[in-house]
Design an enzyme around this catalytic site. Structure first.
Site, PDB file in Angstrom:
ATOM      1  N   LYS A 144      20.339  38.312  49.335  1.00  0.00           N
ATOM      2  CA  LYS A 144      20.951  37.071  49.556  1.00  0.00           C
ATOM      3  C   LYS A 144      22.391  36.480  49.645  1.00  0.00           C
ATOM      4  O   LYS A 144      22.666  38.155  50.115  1.00  0.00           O
ATOM      5  CB  LYS A 144      20.164  36.038  48.035  1.00  0.00           C
TER       6      LYS A 144
HETATM    7  C1  PLP Z   1      14.778  34.542  47.247  1.00  0.00           C
HETATM    8  C2  PLP Z   1      14.279  33.214  46.795  1.00  0.00           C
HETATM    9  C3  PLP Z   1      13.639  32.502  45.493  1.00  0.00           C
HETATM   10  C4  PLP Z   1      13.557  33.690  44.578  1.00  0.00           C
HETATM   11  O1  PLP Z   1      14.824  34.224  43.959  1.00  0.00           O
HETATM   12  P1  PLP Z   1      14.573  35.561  42.934  1.00  0.00           P
HETATM   13  O2  PLP Z   1      15.907  34.984  42.480  1.00  0.00           O
HETATM   14  O3  PLP Z   1      14.471  36.390  43.966  1.00  0.00           O
HETATM   15  O4  PLP Z   1      13.725  35.126  42.333  1.00  0.00           O
HETATM   16  C5  PLP Z   1      13.223  31.031  45.425  1.00  0.00           C
HETATM   17  N1  PLP Z   1      13.906  30.254  46.831  1.00  0.00           N
HETATM   18  C6  PLP Z   1      13.714  30.679  47.944  1.00  0.00           C
HETATM   19  C7  PLP Z   1      13.460  29.751  48.649  1.00  0.00           C
HETATM   20  C8  PLP Z   1      14.115  31.804  47.880  1.00  0.00           C
HETATM   21  O5  PLP Z   1      14.492  32.636  49.139  1.00  0.00           O
END
Ligand code: PLP
Length: 380
Positions: free
Chosen positions: A181
């Protein structure tokens, strides 16, 4: 050449901050977590941020904090990572999908009302790839129909639309600091909200429902604690917060570099035959989390293979959630149920987009994508 799909942009100063925590006595949720939460709240312009260990937990706990559970329906999108609708299932509620807009892949606000039933309690929009959903419209519908709005802002830390940022119009916005991210601690997440009482409840829900944190219990004189609600174990610790806090100082610089890369991709690919692009809407600051191109559906998988043979890291974000085995079996979904999400899911390919991409790597990706696309048009 080999171009990784993603490389993080951690710096020595981030590593030093983590080392500092490791040399201290207090590793779990404490002062560093609190400092990170405060800084993130200021960046987003919201009153409270509650740090957790993933965006999935952020979504789950937010739904619980606003009282959503068994028997309730939550309207969301099938064009997302499974975490969005899985969190609804974790809360014991039922996800109800609404198809997406062709040009953005975001929940189509114009189709929400036809899916509202007496059981509907919430709308859970996802700001896909970093472009915000139409939050003004969604808020307006929610207010008229007595619903709450929980934003999945995992892609949208830096995003803005019509002057609105994540967490401003929704009851809560959920962020992810997962490995790929825009800022990362490997795993991590946060809830942003302007609601004082819910923020307090969320702090308890992330730690077993205890009314005192470890910092409250041990950094001052010991005090007894009580458990007021059944909570989970989801608190963001000082180690991860130390890794995240410096990245917030650089978040806009990093965004500007991704914006520039996206512009170069867009300029190159808008001329390429056979390639489709998502639209950038006016009035939007796109957070530029992911850059996708669309291939003809019958060429998509060969396109993925071709790019990987050329050493370009790729991903698919996303194949439509309702067609995944579990969802199809559990809810009886079929191909044709959400045709716009399916069309995106069948065509989409995600390209490398991160601040550390070098100019020659960008050129190489453009070259690889363009020659793959030319091979389709010359063959037919
Ligand atoms: C990465 C992601 C999540 C989940 O995030 P985590 O921190 O891995 O639980 C939720 N929604 C979207 C759209 C994502 O890309």
């Amino acid at each position: 050449m080999k171009v990784d799909f993603y490389r993080h942009s951690l710096e020595e100063s981030d590593i030093e901050r983590v080392t500092e925590v490791l040399r201290s006595t207090f590793l779990t949720t404490g002062e560093v977590t609190a400092a990170f939460e405060k800084k993130l709240a200021a960046y987003l312009g919201v009153k409270h941020v509650v740090g957790v260990m993933s965006c999935t937990q952020a979504l789950h706990l937010s739904l619980l904090a606003w009282g959503i559970g068994p028997g309730d329906e939550v309207i969301t999108t099938p064009m997302t990572f499974i975490a969005s609708s899985n969190a609804v299932l974790h809360a014991g509620a039922t996800p109800v999908f609404v198809d997406v807009e062709k040009r953005t892949g975001n929940l189509d606000a114009g189709r929400i009302e036809e899916k509202i039933t007496p059981r509907t309690r919430a709308i859970l929009p996802v700001h896909l790839y970093g472009q915000m959903s139409d939050m003004k419209e969604i808020r307006w519908i929610a207010d008229r129909r007595g619903l709450i709005v929980i934003e999945d802002a995992a892609h949208c830390l830096e995003g803005e639309r019509d002057g609105v940022r994540p967490g401003r119009l929704g009851e809560a916005a959920c962020l992810s600091f997962y490995a790929t991210k825009n800022i990362t601690s490997g795993e991590g997440g946060a809830i942003a909200t302007n609601d004082d009482r819910k923020a307090d409840l969320l702090r308890r829900l992330r730690l077993h429902g205890m009314d005192k944190s470890a910092a409250d219990r041990y950094t001052k004189l010991y005090r007894h604690w009580d458990m007021s609600v059944l909570g989970w174990k989801a608190n963001l610790d000082n180690i991860k917060a130390a890794l995240l806090i410096g990245q917030l100082d650089r978040v806009e610089d990093r965004w500007r570099r991704r914006e520039e890369i996206a512009r170069r991709y867009r300029d190159a690919f808008s001329r390429a035959p056979g390639l489709g692009l998502m639209s950038d809407l006016p009035g939007v600051k796109h957070a530029r989390h992911l850059f996708t191109v669309h291939a003809p559906p019958d060429r998509r998988d060969a396109f993925l293979a071709g790019l990987q043979e050329r050493g370009v890291g790729v991903a698919v974000n996303y194949r439509a959630v309702h067609l995944l085995d579990y969802y199809a079996r559990q809810f009886g979904f079929r191909r044709g149920d959400y045709p716009v999400a399916e069309a995106i899911g069948d065509a989409t390919v995600t390209l490398p987009l991160y601040p550390g991409l070098k100019d020659e790597e960008i050129e190489y990706v453009i070259e690889a994508v363009s020659s793959e696309a030319e091979s389709w048009s010359s063959r037919c």
